[in-house]
Enzyme design. Structure first.
Site, PDB file in Angstrom:
ATOM      1  N   CYS A  24     -52.616 -42.510 -11.822  1.00 10.21           N
ATOM      2  CA  CYS A  24     -51.293 -42.381 -12.442  1.00 10.21           C
ATOM      3  C   CYS A  24     -50.827 -43.790 -12.808  1.00 10.21           C
ATOM      4  O   CYS A  24     -51.651 -44.707 -12.878  1.00 10.21           O
ATOM      5  CB  CYS A  24     -50.310 -41.655 -11.520  1.00 10.21           C
ATOM      6  SG  CYS A  24     -49.981 -42.477  -9.951  1.00 10.21           S
ATOM      7  N   ASN A  27     -49.448 -45.499  -8.817  1.00 10.99           N
ATOM      8  CA  ASN A  27     -50.286 -45.213  -7.640  1.00 10.99           C
ATOM      9  C   ASN A  27     -49.465 -45.173  -6.341  1.00 10.99           C
ATOM     10  O   ASN A  27     -49.937 -45.536  -5.271  1.00 10.99           O
ATOM     11  CB  ASN A  27     -51.455 -46.213  -7.514  1.00 10.99           C
ATOM     12  CG  ASN A  27     -52.511 -45.824  -6.485  1.00 10.99           C
ATOM     13  OD1 ASN A  27     -53.065 -46.672  -5.794  1.00 10.99           O
ATOM     14  ND2 ASN A  27     -52.806 -44.552  -6.344  1.00 10.99           N
ATOM     15  N   CYS A  29     -46.891 -42.343  -6.243  1.00 11.76           N
ATOM     16  CA  CYS A  29     -46.352 -40.972  -6.193  1.00 11.76           C
ATOM     17  C   CYS A  29     -47.437 -39.932  -6.478  1.00 11.76           C
ATOM     18  O   CYS A  29     -47.960 -39.303  -5.559  1.00 11.76           O
ATOM     19  CB  CYS A  29     -45.192 -40.804  -7.178  1.00 11.76           C
ATOM     20  SG  CYS A  29     -43.743 -41.813  -6.780  1.00 11.76           S
ATOM     21  N   ARG A  30     -47.781 -39.749  -7.767  1.00 17.09           N
ATOM     22  CA  ARG A  30     -48.633 -38.620  -8.133  1.00 17.09           C
ATOM     23  C   ARG A  30     -50.078 -38.763  -7.662  1.00 17.09           C
ATOM     24  O   ARG A  30     -50.630 -37.839  -7.031  1.00 17.09           O
ATOM     25  CB  ARG A  30     -48.601 -38.409  -9.653  1.00 17.09           C
ATOM     26  CG  ARG A  30     -47.262 -37.946 -10.162  1.00 17.09           C
ATOM     27  CD  ARG A  30     -47.147 -38.106 -11.667  1.00 17.09           C
ATOM     28  NE  ARG A  30     -47.116 -39.500 -12.074  1.00 17.09           N
ATOM     29  CZ  ARG A  30     -47.106 -39.926 -13.322  1.00 17.09           C
ATOM     30  NH1 ARG A  30     -47.166 -39.045 -14.310  1.00 17.09           N
ATOM     31  NH2 ARG A  30     -47.048 -41.213 -13.599  1.00 17.09           N
ATOM     32  N   SER A  31     -50.726 -39.896  -7.966  1.00 19.90           N
ATOM     33  CA  SER A  31     -52.163 -39.964  -7.659  1.00 19.90           C
ATOM     34  C   SER A  31     -52.483 -40.043  -6.159  1.00 19.90           C
ATOM     35  O   SER A  31     -53.453 -39.406  -5.721  1.00 19.90           O
ATOM     36  CB  SER A  31     -52.875 -41.064  -8.461  1.00 19.90           C
ATOM     37  OG  SER A  31     -52.366 -42.333  -8.166  1.00 19.90           O
ATOM     38  N   ASP A 143     -43.877 -37.564 -14.196  1.00 19.20           N
ATOM     39  CA  ASP A 143     -43.566 -38.691 -13.321  1.00 19.20           C
ATOM     40  C   ASP A 143     -42.284 -38.384 -12.528  1.00 19.20           C
ATOM     41  O   ASP A 143     -41.228 -38.181 -13.111  1.00 19.20           O
ATOM     42  CB  ASP A 143     -43.358 -39.929 -14.210  1.00 19.20           C
ATOM     43  CG  ASP A 143     -43.157 -41.194 -13.415  1.00 19.20           C
ATOM     44  OD1 ASP A 143     -42.949 -41.097 -12.185  1.00 19.20           O
ATOM     45  OD2 ASP A 143     -43.205 -42.278 -14.019  1.00 19.20           O
TER      46      ASP A 143
HETATM   47  P1  4NP Z   1     -46.515 -42.677 -10.136  1.00 18.70           P
HETATM   48  O1  4NP Z   1     -44.917 -42.908 -10.248  1.00 18.70           O
HETATM   49  O2  4NP Z   1     -47.103 -43.177 -11.442  1.00 18.70           O
HETATM   50  O3  4NP Z   1     -46.621 -41.211  -9.971  1.00 18.70           O
HETATM   51  O4  4NP Z   1     -46.954 -43.483  -8.933  1.00 18.70           O
HETATM   52  C1  4NP Z   1     -44.366 -44.173 -10.558  1.00 18.70           C
HETATM   53  C2  4NP Z   1     -44.182 -45.086  -9.547  1.00 18.70           C
HETATM   54  C3  4NP Z   1     -43.621 -46.329  -9.835  1.00 18.70           C
HETATM   55  C4  4NP Z   1     -43.249 -46.632 -11.127  1.00 18.70           C
HETATM   56  C5  4NP Z   1     -43.457 -45.707 -12.146  1.00 18.70           C
HETATM   57  C6  4NP Z   1     -44.023 -44.474 -11.858  1.00 18.70           C
HETATM   58  N1  4NP Z   1     -42.654 -47.874 -11.421  1.00 18.70           N
HETATM   59  O5  4NP Z   1     -42.272 -48.092 -12.579  1.00 18.70           O
HETATM   60  O6  4NP Z   1     -42.534 -48.720 -10.509  1.00 18.70           O
END
Ligand code: 4NP
Length: 172
Positions: A24, A27, A29-31, A143
């Site tokens: 994702c 790294n 939340c989702r992945s 997201d």
């Molecule tokens: P992820 O979510 O891609 O599912 O881990 C996010 C976590 C952090 C950020 C964006 C998306 N960020 O901009 O810090």
């Protein structure tokens, strides 16, 4: 499943060992949640020795961190303890993993840019390829970072469906 994904799955499903990388943006939340869910599916099916499961982000904002506290709390309610440490995806991952699964279209585009060869690019698939039932209303894993509790629950629901379907597709 599109024909490209179908042929990648066909080429992998009889392998004695399969390595999967979930990707994702952050790294956190989702992945890492996808990694934890997939690990739990393989534990339940009693074939975890067959799998190498990892996750990484296209971004570098949170390297070394545990998953987001909100995601850890929501996952824990489903019996998943997320202990992954955030890392950024690298070119080497295209050698180390058999299949690289992007959570959304932007992750997929970033991975395609990073892929060193055409063969490497063939390993990239969208997580939504493994959606069915209610999950089919979505064409990516949204997201949750700027969302509330429902965003995190939705991600976990989508990942539960997709990891089960991914496991059965690769265990034919
Ligand atoms: P992820 O979510 O891609 O599912 O881990 C996010 C976590 C952090 C950020 C964006 C998306 N960020 O901009 O810090």
């Amino acid at each position: 499943m599109n024909p490209t994904t179908e042929s990648l799955i066909d080429s992998l499903c009889h392998k004695p060992h399969i390595s999967v990388l979930f990707v994702c943006l952050g790294n956190i939340c989702r992945s890492p949640a996808a990694e934890g869910m997939m690990q739990s599916v393989t534990d339940e099916c009693g074939d975890s020795a067959r799998w190498t499961i990892d996750s990484a982000g296209t971004g570098n904002y949170h390297i070394g961190e545990l998953p987001d506290a909100r995601m850890r709390a929501h996952a824990r309610r489903r019996g998943l303890e997320l202990t992954h440490r955030c890392r950024q995806v690298t070119e080497d991952d295209f050698d180390r993993f058999d299949i690289i699964i992007a959570m959304d279209r932007s992750n997929e585009q970033n991975l395609r840019r990073l892929a060193p060869t055409v063969e490497a690019e063939r390993k990239i698939v969208a997580m939504s390829e493994f959606f069915d039932g209610i999950a089919s209303r979505y064409d990516y894993v949204p997201d949750p970072y700027y969302e509330g509790a429902e965003g995190f629950e939705l991600v976990l629901d989508l990942l539960a469906t997709a990891t089960r379907n991914l496991h059965s597709a690769l265990t034919r």
